[in-house]
Design a protein around this motif. Structure first.
Motif, PDB file in Angstrom:
ATOM      1  N   PRO A  84       0.809  -1.219   0.000  1.00 39.01           N
ATOM      2  CA  PRO A  84       0.000   0.000   0.000  1.00 39.01           C
ATOM      3  C   PRO A  84       0.846   1.275   0.000  1.00 39.01           C
ATOM      4  O   PRO A  84       1.963   1.286   0.504  1.00 39.01           O
ATOM      5  CB  PRO A  84      -0.781  -0.124   1.309  1.00 39.01           C
ATOM      6  CG  PRO A  84       0.140  -0.886   2.210  1.00 39.01           C
ATOM      7  CD  PRO A  84       0.865  -1.858   1.321  1.00 39.01           C
ATOM      8  N   ARG A 119      -7.613  -1.603   0.099  1.00 35.45           N
ATOM      9  CA  ARG A 119      -7.207  -2.912   0.640  1.00 35.45           C
ATOM     10  C   ARG A 119      -8.246  -3.987   0.374  1.00 35.45           C
ATOM     11  O   ARG A 119      -7.905  -5.170   0.204  1.00 35.45           O
ATOM     12  CB  ARG A 119      -6.945  -2.779   2.142  1.00 35.45           C
ATOM     13  CG  ARG A 119      -6.625  -4.113   2.836  1.00 35.45           C
ATOM     14  CD  ARG A 119      -6.281  -3.924   4.282  1.00 35.45           C
ATOM     15  NE  ARG A 119      -4.986  -3.270   4.425  1.00 35.45           N
ATOM     16  CZ  ARG A 119      -3.834  -3.920   4.373  1.00 35.45           C
ATOM     17  NH1 ARG A 119      -3.807  -5.216   4.124  1.00 35.45           N
ATOM     18  NH2 ARG A 119      -2.712  -3.263   4.540  1.00 35.45           N
ATOM     19  N   GLU A 192      -4.393   3.809   2.371  1.00 39.53           N
ATOM     20  CA  GLU A 192      -3.820   2.611   1.765  1.00 39.53           C
ATOM     21  C   GLU A 192      -4.381   2.452   0.355  1.00 39.53           C
ATOM     22  O   GLU A 192      -5.546   2.076   0.181  1.00 39.53           O
ATOM     23  CB  GLU A 192      -4.127   1.366   2.595  1.00 39.53           C
ATOM     24  CG  GLU A 192      -3.436   1.353   3.951  1.00 39.53           C
ATOM     25  CD  GLU A 192      -3.660   0.042   4.683  1.00 39.53           C
ATOM     26  OE1 GLU A 192      -2.797  -0.327   5.488  1.00 39.53           O
ATOM     27  OE2 GLU A 192      -4.698  -0.620   4.438  1.00 39.53           O
ATOM     28  N   TYR A 194      -3.605   0.847  -3.625  1.00 38.76           N
ATOM     29  CA  TYR A 194      -2.857  -0.189  -4.336  1.00 38.76           C
ATOM     30  C   TYR A 194      -3.018   0.005  -5.836  1.00 38.76           C
ATOM     31  O   TYR A 194      -4.120   0.289  -6.320  1.00 38.76           O
ATOM     32  CB  TYR A 194      -3.366  -1.589  -3.975  1.00 38.76           C
ATOM     33  CG  TYR A 194      -3.157  -1.997  -2.535  1.00 38.76           C
ATOM     34  CD1 TYR A 194      -2.107  -2.839  -2.180  1.00 38.76           C
ATOM     35  CD2 TYR A 194      -4.032  -1.549  -1.540  1.00 38.76           C
ATOM     36  CE1 TYR A 194      -1.933  -3.229  -0.863  1.00 38.76           C
ATOM     37  CE2 TYR A 194      -3.858  -1.936  -0.217  1.00 38.76           C
ATOM     38  CZ  TYR A 194      -2.802  -2.779   0.113  1.00 38.76           C
ATOM     39  OH  TYR A 194      -2.628  -3.156   1.419  1.00 38.76           O
ATOM     40  N   HIS A 377       3.834   2.700   2.759  1.00 39.07           N
ATOM     41  CA  HIS A 377       4.001   1.694   3.789  1.00 39.07           C
ATOM     42  C   HIS A 377       4.898   0.581   3.270  1.00 39.07           C
ATOM     43  O   HIS A 377       4.692   0.064   2.183  1.00 39.07           O
ATOM     44  CB  HIS A 377       2.642   1.093   4.187  1.00 39.07           C
ATOM     45  CG  HIS A 377       1.660   2.122   4.646  1.00 39.07           C
ATOM     46  ND1 HIS A 377       1.761   2.756   5.856  1.00 39.07           N
ATOM     47  CD2 HIS A 377       0.556   2.648   4.041  1.00 39.07           C
ATOM     48  CE1 HIS A 377       0.736   3.601   6.006  1.00 39.07           C
ATOM     49  NE2 HIS A 377       0.008   3.548   4.909  1.00 39.07           N
TER      50      HIS A 377
END
Length: 387
Positions: A84, A119, A192, A194, A377
């Motif tokens: 992430p 996520r 987060e 992606y 992260h």
């Protein structure tokens, strides 16, 4: 090669393809033109890091948890996931450290798509991605000795699909570098996020009489093969171009490009003959911002012939209507696929100065001071600026 600067359907007819170039290269021949794929890589038992001679190419990064490569159930698709990453509202562009991955597949790539997700797999706005590059450090480019760009996508390039009779060959365990830049939104944060890049492929062991015809990706930039890829864009009309010759004769079967806001056009020209081979104009929204660049599939009419004894020019033009320099500056990148005999390519040279410098630039870019700062992260992370 010379360089100068001024102001990337339906089924094809096998008979058409066979009359262009033959013989068809075999899959086992295509990875690493005339070189051992990992000849400079030796991991030390103490650190696990890859060591290279100081004067040679830089170390490649190690695989880490920020990147994941998955084969989807049912086969024929592989997914590269980066994240992430944290993207605060109104934050600067974020470039995590370049990631290294091995592709757990063997066969032929037929296209790709990408999207941003959270996520739980829910979709996030596409504008969070500025661009992503997937680079093959074990092969060279068509117009230079720099590492080969396998795919390059931005907000305006959501997907590319090749006809089933054409495929980019990939060997099991082939290594790729994934370089991405993210663009936070002005009014919304994402803790987060992606990036998912889906590669569509045909397995090498799939039953059938013949595999696809092998084609190879290529990449051109108006700033040349090595160095900065963005340029300032003051008010008014401005252009940039670069010239060079390909390493082999062949036929371009698909072509598209990448431009920023306020672009007028992007072209590929045969500077020797004076012919414009391809021109792409951006698709824009109601605010004049670039939202798409056409991808031209020209294989069906025999492709665009290119010759190694000709000089070609990639050129872009912008008209900036603002009273100040455009915030994102200018870029002009062109990519596509070419049908060319594998055994005609020059030997892959990992010590070539252009290869060494371009790989160093790619890996060092996230660590440069003075470019946008952000955070992600995971281990081995940094911040960086434009491609």
């Amino acid at each position: 090669m010379k360089g100068s600067k001024t102001g990337f359907a339906a089924a094809a007819l096998p008979a058409l393809v066979s009359c262009l170039l033959s013989p068809r290269p075999q899959l086992a021949q295509v990875h690493g033109h005339g070189a051992q794929a990992h000849e400079h890589d030796a991991a030390t038992p103490e650190t696990g890091e890859v060591e290279t001679p100081e004067a040679g190419p830089p170390r490649l990064p190690r695989e880490n948890p920020l990147i994941d490569v998955r084969l989807r159930e049912g086969g024929r698709e592989a997914e590269i996931v980066i994240g992430p990453v944290a993207l605060p509202a109104a934050g600067p562009h974020l470039r995590p450290q370049v990631q290294l991955a091995e592709l757990p597949l063997a066969g032929w790539l037929h296209g790709f798509s990408w999207d941003m997700r959270d996520r739980n797999g829910n979709p996030l706005p596409d504008r969070l991605l500025h661009h992503v590059n997937v680079i093959d450090p074990d092969n060279r480019e068509l117009f230079s000795s720099v590492p080969r760009r396998v795919l390059a996508a931005g907000r305006e390039t959501k997907s590319v699909r090749l006809p089933s009779v054409l495929g980019i060959p990939v060997a099991s365990g082939a290594r790729v570098l994934v370089s991405a830049m993210f663009a936070p939104l002005p009014d919304r944060s994402f803790e987060e996020a992606y990036l998912h890049v889906v590669l569509r492929y045909r397995p090498a062991d799939e039953p059938g009489l013949l595999g696809p015809w092998a084609v190879y990706p290529f990449y051109l930039d108006v700033m040349g093969p090595v160095g900065e890829k963005e340029f300032p864009l003051p008010p008014g009309t401005h252009g940039m171009s670069w010239e060079g010759s390909p390493a082999v004769d062949g036929r371009i079967f698909a072509i598209g490009g990448h431009m920023h806001d306020y672009a007028d056009w992007l072209r590929l020209e045969d500077a020797t003959s004076g012919q414009v081979l391809w021109e792409g104009r951006p698709e824009v929204d109601e605010n004049g911002r670039t939202v798409g660049v056409p991808v031209s599939m020209v294989w069906w009419r025999g492709g665009l012939r290119i010759r190694k004894d000709h000089v070609y020019r990639v050129a872009v033009q912008y008209t900036n209507p603002l009273p100040a320099p455009a915030p994102d500056g200018g870029m002009g990148a062109l990519g596509g696929i070419i049908l060319a005999p594998e055994d005609a390519w020059p030997a892959f040279d990992r010590e070539h100065p252009d290869y060494v410098q371009d790989l160093r630039n790619t890996l060092d870019k996230p660590n440069e001071a003075g470019h946008g700062h952000g955070h992600a992260h995971g281990p081995s992370l940094g911040s960086g600026g434009g491609c």
